[in-house]
Enzyme design. Structure first.
Site, PDB file in Angstrom:
ATOM      1  N   SER A 133     -62.212  57.085 -53.728  1.00  0.00           N
ATOM      2  CA  SER A 133     -61.843  55.657 -53.804  1.00  0.00           C
ATOM      3  C   SER A 133     -61.108  55.270 -52.530  1.00  0.00           C
ATOM      4  O   SER A 133     -60.504  56.150 -51.877  1.00  0.00           O
ATOM      5  CB  SER A 133     -60.916  55.444 -55.003  1.00  0.00           C
ATOM      6  OG  SER A 133     -60.343  54.146 -54.961  1.00  0.00           O
ATOM      7  N   TYR A 146     -53.423  57.554 -59.986  1.00  0.00           N
ATOM      8  CA  TYR A 146     -54.826  57.435 -59.543  1.00  0.00           C
ATOM      9  C   TYR A 146     -54.937  57.763 -58.052  1.00  0.00           C
ATOM     10  O   TYR A 146     -55.794  58.551 -57.641  1.00  0.00           O
ATOM     11  CB  TYR A 146     -55.321  56.019 -59.835  1.00  0.00           C
ATOM     12  CG  TYR A 146     -56.785  55.781 -59.520  1.00  0.00           C
ATOM     13  CD1 TYR A 146     -57.780  56.276 -60.360  1.00  0.00           C
ATOM     14  CD2 TYR A 146     -57.172  55.069 -58.386  1.00  0.00           C
ATOM     15  CE1 TYR A 146     -59.123  56.048 -60.079  1.00  0.00           C
ATOM     16  CE2 TYR A 146     -58.495  54.843 -58.098  1.00  0.00           C
ATOM     17  CZ  TYR A 146     -59.473  55.339 -58.949  1.00  0.00           C
ATOM     18  OH  TYR A 146     -60.812  55.112 -58.665  1.00  0.00           O
ATOM     19  N   LYS A 150     -56.993  60.975 -56.444  1.00  0.00           N
ATOM     20  CA  LYS A 150     -58.122  60.823 -55.514  1.00  0.00           C
ATOM     21  C   LYS A 150     -57.790  61.458 -54.162  1.00  0.00           C
ATOM     22  O   LYS A 150     -58.675  61.987 -53.486  1.00  0.00           O
ATOM     23  CB  LYS A 150     -58.482  59.339 -55.357  1.00  0.00           C
ATOM     24  CG  LYS A 150     -59.083  58.713 -56.622  1.00  0.00           C
ATOM     25  CD  LYS A 150     -60.414  59.342 -57.007  1.00  0.00           C
ATOM     26  CE  LYS A 150     -61.110  58.551 -58.106  1.00  0.00           C
ATOM     27  NZ  LYS A 150     -62.413  59.149 -58.490  1.00  0.00           N
TER      28      LYS A 150
END
Ligand code: NDP
Length: 241
Positions: A133, A146, A150
């Site tokens: 991402s 998150y 990632k």
């Protein structure tokens, strides 16, 4: 890009980007083995694309290993499954952090280990794409776990690229910006937040799942035979804005 006769493991195939990847692969002659969580999606994938679909919760390390072993052998691997939970940094819980790292970082490692072991044993070449991402490059408020998960995935991609390339297995990362999928609804439904993000994307729109799927398939294909260990943004220019 032709995938005729090739078998591709796709995690998170039930919805969003993963589902679009399955659709494109089926259109291009590939055989998909889908790994995903919801029983309804497993049935839908079997019915719509005639692919093998294995139900698994990728947060469970042992079940993940069992599922990928059942999915093998395969020519290519796409680690696409991902999940998010919005929490400000100061309120980020250990439980949510562990859940996100388990699904977004640990599961791709386990799946890639078994895939690569199987190829090495057979003396065959392959390629892996990990769907990361833009959140691994920048700090996005409310996305601490998150972003961390990632960023960890990117580290894995680079090590895989170095250690597996001598065996003929390439590994690359694809980094989408906001992409119109069920996950985006969860993360970007606040219109003010979405407008702020959109303003930073020079092409003036969010991504469609097909924008991401095309790049993923390119990186898997022989056309990308000399591309290894990269982190490819698919972000309409967000990273340069
Ligand atoms: P969606 O939420 O739309 O779909 C995710 C898929 O992964 C679903 O099929 C989901 O199954 C599956 N999945 C999630 N958790 C698990 C689990 N524990 N076990 C098995 N399967 C699981 O997400 P997107 O398509 O939007 O995202 C795909 C990838 O792209 C993710 O890695 C995401 O982080 C990344 N990404 C997405 C962006 C976006 O804006 N959409 C932006 C940047 C990156 P189920 O629904 O059954 O849980």
């Amino acid at each position: 890009m032709e995938f005729r006769g090739k078998t591709v493991i796709v995690t998170g195939a039930g919805k969003g980007i993963g589902r679009e990847i399955v659709r494109m692969l089926a259109e291009r002659g590939g055989h998909v083995v889908a790994l995903t969580r919801s029983a309804a999606d497993v049935e839908a994938l079997r019915g719509e694309f005639g692919c093998r679909a294995i139900q698994v919760d990728l947060a469970d390390a042992d079940a993940t290993r069992e599922a990928v072993i059942a999915a093998l052998p395969a020519d290519f691997l796409i680690n696409c499954a991902g999940t998010t939970e919005l929490q400000p940094f100061l309120e980020t819980t250990v439980e949510a952090f562990d859940r996100l790292v388990a699904v977004n970082t640990r599961a791709p490692m386990i799946v890639a280990q078994e895939y690569a072991r199987s190829l090495i044993k057979q003396g065959r070449k392959g390629a892996i794409v990990n769907v990361s991402s833009v959140a691994s490059f920048v700090g996005i408020p409310d996305h601490a776990a998150y972003c961390a998960s990632k960023g960890g995935l990117d580290g894995l991609t680079r090590v895989m690229a170095k250690e597996l390339a001598p065996h003929g297995i390439r590994a690359n990362g694809v980094h989408p910006t906001v992409t119109l999928t069920p996950m985006a609804v969860k993360a970007w439904s606040d219109p003010e937040k979405a407008a702020g993000m959109m303003k930073r994307i020079p092409v003036g729109r969010f991504a469609e799942p097909a924008d991401i799927a095309e790049v993923v398939l390119f990186l898997l294909s022989d056309q990308a035979a000399m591309v290894n260990g990269i982190s490819m943004p698919v972000d309409g220019g967000y990273m340069i804005a």
